[in-house]
Write a protein that holds these residues in place. Structure first.
Motif, short mmCIF file in Angstrom:
data_model
loop_
_atom_site.label_atom_id
_atom_site.label_comp_id
_atom_site.label_asym_id
_atom_site.label_seq_id
_atom_site.Cartn_x
_atom_site.Cartn_y
_atom_site.Cartn_z
N GLU A 108 0.81 -1.21 0.00
CA GLU A 108 0.00 0.00 0.00
C GLU A 108 0.85 1.26 0.00
O GLU A 108 0.48 2.27 -0.61
CB GLU A 108 -0.95 0.00 1.20
N LYS A 109 2.01 1.24 0.66
CA LYS A 109 2.91 2.39 0.64
C LYS A 109 3.36 2.70 -0.79
O LYS A 109 3.46 3.86 -1.20
CB LYS A 109 4.12 2.12 1.55
N ILE A 110 3.63 1.64 -1.56
CA ILE A 110 4.05 1.84 -2.95
C ILE A 110 2.87 2.29 -3.80
O ILE A 110 2.97 3.23 -4.59
CB ILE A 110 4.66 0.54 -3.51
N SER A 149 3.73 7.11 2.38
CA SER A 149 3.86 6.40 1.11
C SER A 149 5.30 6.45 0.62
O SER A 149 6.15 7.13 1.19
CB SER A 149 2.92 7.01 0.07
N ILE A 150 5.58 5.68 -0.43
CA ILE A 150 6.93 5.57 -0.96
C ILE A 150 6.94 5.93 -2.45
O ILE A 150 6.10 5.45 -3.21
CB ILE A 150 7.47 4.13 -0.79
N ASN A 151 7.88 6.76 -2.81
CA ASN A 151 8.21 7.00 -4.21
C ASN A 151 9.71 6.77 -4.39
O ASN A 151 10.45 6.75 -3.41
CB ASN A 151 7.85 8.42 -4.64
N ALA A 152 10.14 6.59 -5.61
CA ALA A 152 11.54 6.30 -5.86
C ALA A 152 12.06 7.08 -7.05
O ALA A 152 11.28 7.53 -7.91
CB ALA A 152 11.73 4.80 -6.10
N ALA A 181 4.66 -0.94 -8.35
CA ALA A 181 6.00 -0.35 -8.52
C ALA A 181 6.07 0.52 -9.76
O ALA A 181 6.71 1.59 -9.75
CB ALA A 181 7.04 -1.46 -8.59
N ALA A 182 5.41 0.10 -10.83
CA ALA A 182 5.47 0.84 -12.09
C ALA A 182 4.91 2.25 -11.97
O ALA A 182 5.28 3.14 -12.74
CB ALA A 182 4.71 0.07 -13.17
#
Length: 233
Positions: A108-110, A149-152, A181-182
């Motif tokens: 869910e974070k992703i 949340s997570i971003n990269a 992830a996408a």
């Protein structure tokens, strides 16, 4: 990547711009649906100090495990250690910073990061070390903790088929983490088994629309089995 055609002709071009100390989200679960060739390219590039977000960290000699072996990962955000003895060793020795996250929370974070949602509340982890130093709110009589949340900088993804425009189809359980992830990378790179011309994919079968994909490359894959279990006939 400018324009509709997302294809690149080399793994060097696929990961151009990846540098030390960046954050990378890697799709897949165990050794299923992992972007193995993109991981190998990161190893060849020799970038260091990476923060890697993935369900687990491969095995000792394959997948993300090869980046651990070469000390290219500074921090791992994952849901479990898995069958990776080197991951366990680096964790226990303090050589690797590890943020263990419940699997559903990690997913869910992703997903939230890809959707532009900065944080959310979940009951998972409340009252445990997972919830320490996190904001707590009560909803309808139940306590929840806030998870960011997570971003990269880069998302590396493994698909089955894609068209030139970056519309991607995943095969069976390879959908684990890859679609989320996408969406969560500033630059999303997808490697697939087959690239087809636009119009060859059934629109209703597309899992990741090309709007999320920046670079696309066709590769060949070893597809290892993480733990083989057999029985007599």
């Amino acid at each position: 990547m400018a324009g509709f055609d997302k294809r690149v002709d080399s793994y060097q071009a696929a990961l151009a711009g990846l540098t030390d100390n960046m954050t990378v989200i890697a799709g897949g679960f165990g050794l299923c649906g992992i972007p193995e060739n993109l991981i190998a390219q990161i190893r060849r590039m020799g970038v260091k100090g990476l923060t890697v977000v993935s369900n687990n960290c491969g095995v000792d000699d394959f997948g993300l495990g090869i980046l651990l072996k070469d000390r290219q990962i500074k921090k791992m955000i994952a849901s479990y250690v898995g069958e990776n003895a080197e991951f366990e060793r680096q964790l226990l020795s303090g050589e690797l910073e590890v943020e263990l996250t419940p699997q559903g929370t990690l997913a869910e974070k992703i997903r939230a990061g890809g959707a532009g949602i900065p944080a959310f509340f979940t009951a998972t982890g409340y009252g445990t070390p997972v919830g320490e130093n996190k904001e707590v709110r009560e909803f309808k009589g139940r306590k929840y903790i806030m998870e960011e949340s997570i971003n990269a900088d880069f998302a590396i993804v493994k698909g089955w088929k894609a068209d030139w425009y970056g519309n991607v189809v995943y095969r069976h359980t390879a959908q684990n983490f890859n679609p989320a992830a996408a969406t969560a990378g500033r630059i999303t790179v997808v490697e697939v088994e087959e690239i087809v011309a636009p119009g060859q994919l059934e629109p209703s079968q597309i899992h990741t629309p090309g709007i999320y994909v920046d670079r696309l490359i066709q590769g060949t894959f070893e597809k290892r089995i993480e733990k083989r279990t057999t029985r007599a006939a």
